[in-house]
Design a protein around this motif. Structure first.
Motif, PDB file in Angstrom:
ATOM      1  N   ASN A   1       0.801  -1.224   0.000  1.00 43.31           N
ATOM      2  CA  ASN A   1       0.000   0.000   0.000  1.00 43.31           C
ATOM      3  C   ASN A   1       0.837   1.279   0.000  1.00 43.31           C
ATOM      4  OD1 ASN A   1      -2.523  -1.220  -0.034  1.00 43.31           O
ATOM      5  ND2 ASN A   1      -2.541  -1.511   2.183  1.00 43.31           N
ATOM      6  N   THR A   2       2.136   1.151   0.255  1.00 45.78           N
ATOM      7  CA  THR A   2       2.940   2.376   0.395  1.00 45.78           C
ATOM      8  C   THR A   2       4.076   2.484  -0.605  1.00 45.78           C
ATOM      9  OG1 THR A   2       4.336   1.290   2.049  1.00 45.78           O
ATOM     10  CG2 THR A   2       2.439   2.532   2.854  1.00 45.78           C
ATOM     11  N   VAL A   3       4.500   1.363  -1.165  1.00 44.53           N
ATOM     12  CA  VAL A   3       5.642   1.372  -2.073  1.00 44.53           C
ATOM     13  C   VAL A   3       5.191   0.913  -3.453  1.00 44.53           C
ATOM     14  CG1 VAL A   3       7.964   0.493  -2.491  1.00 44.53           C
ATOM     15  CG2 VAL A   3       7.179   0.873  -0.148  1.00 44.53           C
ATOM     16  N   SER A   4       5.646   1.553  -4.468  1.00 48.71           N
ATOM     17  CA  SER A   4       5.207   1.235  -5.826  1.00 48.71           C
ATOM     18  C   SER A   4       6.200   0.365  -6.585  1.00 48.71           C
ATOM     19  CB  SER A   4       4.976   2.531  -6.615  1.00 48.71           C
ATOM     20  OG  SER A   4       6.184   3.281  -6.689  1.00 48.71           O
ATOM     21  N   ASP A   5       7.289  -0.075  -5.914  1.00 53.88           N
ATOM     22  CA  ASP A   5       8.303  -0.854  -6.619  1.00 53.88           C
ATOM     23  C   ASP A   5       7.715  -2.112  -7.255  1.00 53.88           C
ATOM     24  OD1 ASP A   5      10.067   1.004  -5.828  1.00 53.88           O
ATOM     25  OD2 ASP A   5      11.095  -0.218  -4.319  1.00 53.88           O
ATOM     26  N   CYS A   6       6.925  -2.836  -6.440  1.00 53.55           N
ATOM     27  CA  CYS A   6       6.389  -4.095  -6.942  1.00 53.55           C
ATOM     28  C   CYS A   6       5.412  -3.873  -8.086  1.00 53.55           C
ATOM     29  CB  CYS A   6       5.715  -4.886  -5.815  1.00 53.55           C
ATOM     30  SG  CYS A   6       4.238  -4.103  -5.136  1.00 53.55           S
ATOM     31  N   HIS A   7       4.856  -2.662  -8.196  1.00 49.25           N
ATOM     32  CA  HIS A   7       3.883  -2.392  -9.235  1.00 49.25           C
ATOM     33  C   HIS A   7       4.527  -2.342 -10.616  1.00 49.25           C
ATOM     34  CE1 HIS A   7       1.253  -0.327  -5.922  1.00 49.25           C
ATOM     35  NE2 HIS A   7       1.553  -1.585  -5.665  1.00 49.25           N
ATOM     36  N   ASN A   8       5.856  -2.294 -10.671  1.00 47.23           N
ATOM     37  CA  ASN A   8       6.553  -2.279 -11.948  1.00 47.23           C
ATOM     38  C   ASN A   8       6.693  -3.679 -12.529  1.00 47.23           C
ATOM     39  OD1 ASN A   8       6.972   0.536 -11.816  1.00 47.23           O
ATOM     40  ND2 ASN A   8       8.781   0.238 -10.511  1.00 47.23           N
ATOM     41  N   ASN A   9       6.465  -4.700 -11.717  1.00 46.86           N
ATOM     42  CA  ASN A   9       6.536  -6.088 -12.155  1.00 46.86           C
ATOM     43  C   ASN A   9       5.114  -6.625 -12.197  1.00 46.86           C
ATOM     44  OD1 ASN A   9       6.617  -9.001 -12.029  1.00 46.86           O
ATOM     45  ND2 ASN A   9       8.790  -8.845 -11.479  1.00 46.86           N
ATOM     46  N   LEU A  10       4.625  -6.937 -13.399  1.00 45.05           N
ATOM     47  CA  LEU A  10       3.227  -7.324 -13.574  1.00 45.05           C
ATOM     48  C   LEU A  10       2.869  -8.547 -12.744  1.00 45.05           C
ATOM     49  CD1 LEU A  10       0.532  -6.930 -14.991  1.00 45.05           C
ATOM     50  CD2 LEU A  10       1.416  -8.279 -16.915  1.00 45.05           C
ATOM     51  N   TYR A  11       3.709  -9.581 -12.807  1.00 41.93           N
ATOM     52  CA  TYR A  11       3.406 -10.806 -12.074  1.00 41.93           C
ATOM     53  C   TYR A  11       3.439 -10.572 -10.573  1.00 41.93           C
ATOM     54  CZ  TYR A  11       3.469 -15.656 -10.575  1.00 41.93           C
ATOM     55  OH  TYR A  11       3.163 -16.848  -9.968  1.00 41.93           O
ATOM     56  N   GLU A  12       4.411  -9.796 -10.111  1.00 42.51           N
ATOM     57  CA  GLU A  12       4.518  -9.503  -8.680  1.00 42.51           C
ATOM     58  C   GLU A  12       3.299  -8.735  -8.189  1.00 42.51           C
ATOM     59  OE1 GLU A  12       7.617  -7.277  -5.572  1.00 42.51           O
ATOM     60  OE2 GLU A  12       8.192  -7.658  -7.652  1.00 42.51           O
ATOM     61  N   LEU A  13       2.840  -7.776  -8.994  1.00 43.07           N
ATOM     62  CA  LEU A  13       1.650  -7.004  -8.641  1.00 43.07           C
ATOM     63  C   LEU A  13       0.430  -7.908  -8.518  1.00 43.07           C
ATOM     64  CD1 LEU A  13      -0.003  -4.351  -8.348  1.00 43.07           C
ATOM     65  CD2 LEU A  13      -0.122  -4.296 -10.853  1.00 43.07           C
ATOM     66  N   ALA A  14       0.219  -8.755  -9.523  1.00 38.86           N
ATOM     67  CA  ALA A  14      -0.959  -9.623  -9.544  1.00 38.86           C
ATOM     68  C   ALA A  14      -0.907 -10.670  -8.433  1.00 38.86           C
ATOM     69  CB  ALA A  14      -1.068 -10.301 -10.908  1.00 38.86           C
ATOM     70  N   LEU A  15       0.267 -11.263  -8.237  1.00 31.85           N
ATOM     71  CA  LEU A  15       0.411 -12.290  -7.204  1.00 31.85           C
ATOM     72  C   LEU A  15       0.239 -11.699  -5.812  1.00 31.85           C
ATOM     73  CD1 LEU A  15       1.086 -15.187  -6.398  1.00 31.85           C
ATOM     74  CD2 LEU A  15       3.527 -14.605  -6.570  1.00 31.85           C
ATOM     75  N   GLY A  16       0.830 -10.539  -5.559  1.00 29.59           N
ATOM     76  CA  GLY A  16       0.676  -9.900  -4.254  1.00 29.59           C
ATOM     77  C   GLY A  16      -0.770  -9.569  -3.958  1.00 29.59           C
ATOM     78  N   PHE A  17      -1.471  -9.027  -4.953  1.00 27.71           N
ATOM     79  CA  PHE A  17      -2.892  -8.707  -4.783  1.00 27.71           C
ATOM     80  C   PHE A  17      -3.682  -9.966  -4.427  1.00 27.71           C
ATOM     81  CE2 PHE A  17      -7.193  -8.442  -6.444  1.00 27.71           C
ATOM     82  CZ  PHE A  17      -7.646  -7.231  -5.937  1.00 27.71           C
TER      83      PHE A  17
END
Length: 645
Positions: free
Chosen positions: A194-210
């Motif tokens: 919720n506070t860092v956007s680093d993982c949002h640059n990796n599509l798979y990481e974003l989707a898996l984390g969500f």
């Protein structure tokens, strides 16, 4: 395992010195039992169905020693010691001190009952010490557990690797060992997500984390996916090049709740691209893509899919090897527990006698047991699985009475008897209904007593109320059929979610689990909350899709499809089925929302409700031969087949 006698007939007492001696033997890999020879008939040949996928054959032709082959290549050495009547060491399996079970929570015990032979008959007791070389297996299992715990604790700040580890643990079906460790990692990731956007640059990481956070009830906004759109508000074309990322998006979209248009959009987007990609590729990656589309994790049963995932779970990472080894060992341990439970269920059903008395009704106790096996995957819930099979069985039996055998007048009397729950009302019933009611009353009393003893709450009123509601709903459908009346689709569905039997089963499960039993929560469960009604609606609609023709039932079932098509003349069967599938999809959104924190129920109960919905397609996908090939394959895999190390 007791041979020839009920272990409850064995006395159970021992002195302090004997317990100390047992502890010393256990450290050497011994499991000890003493049985009174006077209670056991001669057994020159013993054939035991053990915790493994084979039968251990013990040829005991003399009272000296035997060597038997055991699964996993272990040698079982049996040595017989004799005690005088004055040395009374008599151990009942249930009374083995907890300290003896410290190596593994699921350490098996094998119980031999042997008689004395020839000149040895003067001894009153036989002490059997069983040297298990197989004990190594369970010690190694405990060691692997600790290795995985260490890996999870040391994952550090690498967000993607932490997510991959948790995903693997859940897909392998071993997450029940690591709830605490997983929660620590997810709490840290939730803050970072919720506070860092680093993982949002990796599509798979974003989707898996969500997905992982949503699955555990965390509120994570779907707006994070809006960053994937271009300036025109469309999903970026470059996303189509990332197959792994697309699979992650499709998996994440399964946790959509109502109003989350972006998740619906990425679900459709990823599905179309993955289907198109799959048709042009024929290798292992294509198989993984097909599996993702056909069995997204959120709507599948992890333990049922674990073997498939295990075959694809390759890599040189050290932690993957440890996870894989633990999963293989764990699978075999859990399988042994399910084998034991199946024996208990089979014995209970045979002793109950309904199959003999009600020959028109279904006789499928092992199929019914598959419900609790799927719904409550934690091995420690063995007793709850066996107990839950009992009300599930009666739901099927009472359904057959209403759909297959009973006259409307008799069904009315039976429903009145269940509502009143008085023997005066039962006296008016035909014999087969009296037998059924007596079984229902006995099981309800038994479970109520157990819940009260275990959790301090008597659920009798709630259980009786749930059964009455079920029979009332069954009677409504019986009257519709008798009158030739086809109700409106919504009217049919409103009654159908009750007649599905889901509420009755989940009320029993709520009390058997014993988590959060308060007056407020009991009132909520009694009133058919959304989390239960959503599951019931999914089951009812799947049941009515037309493929659910039970192999042993030719009853007077209604159908939502029939009601819908009559209400909307000119609708084709294809369009009606599409409408049903859309309604199921919308109901899943409601269920997803109910599983988000906070909710009044425990995590265990919430996940069990999800597992019922996940199990439904397997239970209601009959083939042309009125069989359930997918369910049968999973049952064979889970209960009878081993996983090689």
């Amino acid at each position: 395992m007791w041979v020839g006698r009920d272990p409850d007939h064995v006395c159970h007492y021992c002195d302090k010195d004997d317990i100390f001696q047992l502890n010393q033997f256990y450290k050497l890999g011994l499991v000890l039992y003493v049985v009174p020879s006077t209670q056991i008939p001669p057994i020159p040949f013993i054939k035991l169905s053990l915790i493994t996928n084979r039968l251990l054959k013990a040829y005991l032709t003399s009272p000296t020693s035997s060597i038997c082959q055991l699964t996993h290549g272990a040698l079982l050495r049996i040595r017989i010691w004799f005690l005088s009547p004055q040395k009374r060491i008599i151990i009942h399996p249930q009374n083995i001190p907890a300290s003896l079970l410290s190596l593994s929570p699921h350490f098996p015990y094998i119980f031999f009952a042997l008689s004395s032979y020839g000149g040895f008959s003067l001894f009153n007791f036989l002490l059997l010490t069983i040297f298990l070389w197989q004990n190594e297996f369970y010690m190694e299992h405990a060691q692997k557990l600790e290795e995985v715990r260490s890996v999870l604790k040391e994952v550090g700040e690498d967000t993607l690797e932490a997510l991959l580890m948790i995903d693997a643990i859940q897909r392998l079906g071993i997450d029940y060992h690591f709830h605490g460790e997983i929660e620590v990692v997810l709490q840290r990731l939730h803050t970072k997500f919720n506070t860092v956007s680093d993982c949002h640059n990796n599509l798979y990481e974003l989707a898996l984390g969500f997905r992982l956070l949503r699955q555990e009830g965390y509120h994570v906004s779907a707006d994070v996916f809006n960053n994937l759109k271009d300036t025109e508000g469309k999903l970026q074309e470059k996303l189509s090049e990332d197959i792994k990322g697309l699979m992650g998006l499709y998996e994440a979209s399964q946790l959509c709740i109502k109003g989350e248009d972006i998740l619906e959009e990425i679900g459709n987007f990823s599905s179309q691209l993955l289907n198109a990609w799959d048709t042009h590729n024929d290798h292992s990656q294509a198989r993984i893509v097909r599996n993702t589309l056909g069995h997204p994790h959120h709507k599948s049963l992890a333990r049922f899919m674990a073997k498939s995932f295990l075959s694809d779970f390759q890599g040189t990472d050290g932690w993957k090897n440890v996870f894989r080894e633990l999963a293989k060992m764990d699978f075999n341990v859990v399988k042994s527990i399910h084998q034991k439970e199946m024996l208990q269920v089979s014995k209970w059903w045979k002793d109950l006698g309904l199959a003999k008395e009600l020959k028109f009704a279904r006789n499928q106790p092992l199929k019914w047991y598959m419900w609790p096996l799927a719904v409550l995957p934690d091995p420690s819930l063995s007793e709850q699985r066996v107990e839950l099979t009992k009300p599930i069985s009666l739901v099927y039996i009472i359904d057959d009475i209403f759909d297959v055998h009973g006259t409307l007048d008799d069904l009315t009397l039976f429903t009145e008897a269940v509502n009143r729950w008085e023997y005066a009302a039962v006296e008016q019933l035909p014999d087969y209904m009296t037998i059924c009611f007596n079984a229902l009353n006995g099981i309800t009393n038994e479970i109520s007593s157990k819940v009260y003893n275990d959790h301090g709450w008597n659920p009798m009123e709630s259980l009786r109320k749930a059964w009455a509601c079920l029979c009332n709903a069954f009677l409504v459908e019986a009257k519709w059929f008798a009158d030739g009346h086809v109700p409106k689709a919504d009217e049919y569905l409103k009654n159908g979610v009750i007649s599905s039997g889901v509420h009755v089963v989940l009320v029993h499960m709520f009390f058997l689990l014993g988590h959060g039993i308060t007056k407020r929560n009991v009132d909520t469960v009694d009133d058919f909350p959304e989390i239960i009604s959503s599951v019931a609606k999914i089951l009812r609609l799947w049941d009515d899709l037309g493929s659910a023709k039970d192999e042993n039932q030719d009853g007077h079932d209604g159908s939502y499809l029939e009601c819908y098509m009559k209400e909307k003349p000119g609708t084709s069967i294809e369009n009606a089925r599409c409408h049903v599938m859309h309604t199921i999809s919308e109901t899943w959104k409601s269920l997803n929302n109910e599983c988000l924190a906070p909710n009044p129920f425990s995590t265990c109960f919430t996940k069990a409700c999800l597992n019922v919905a996940r199990m439904v397609p397997l239970m209601y996908s009959y083939d042309d031969n009125r069989c359930l090939p997918s369910l049968e394959e999973h049952m064979k895999s889970l209960v009878y087949e081993s996983v090689s190390s």
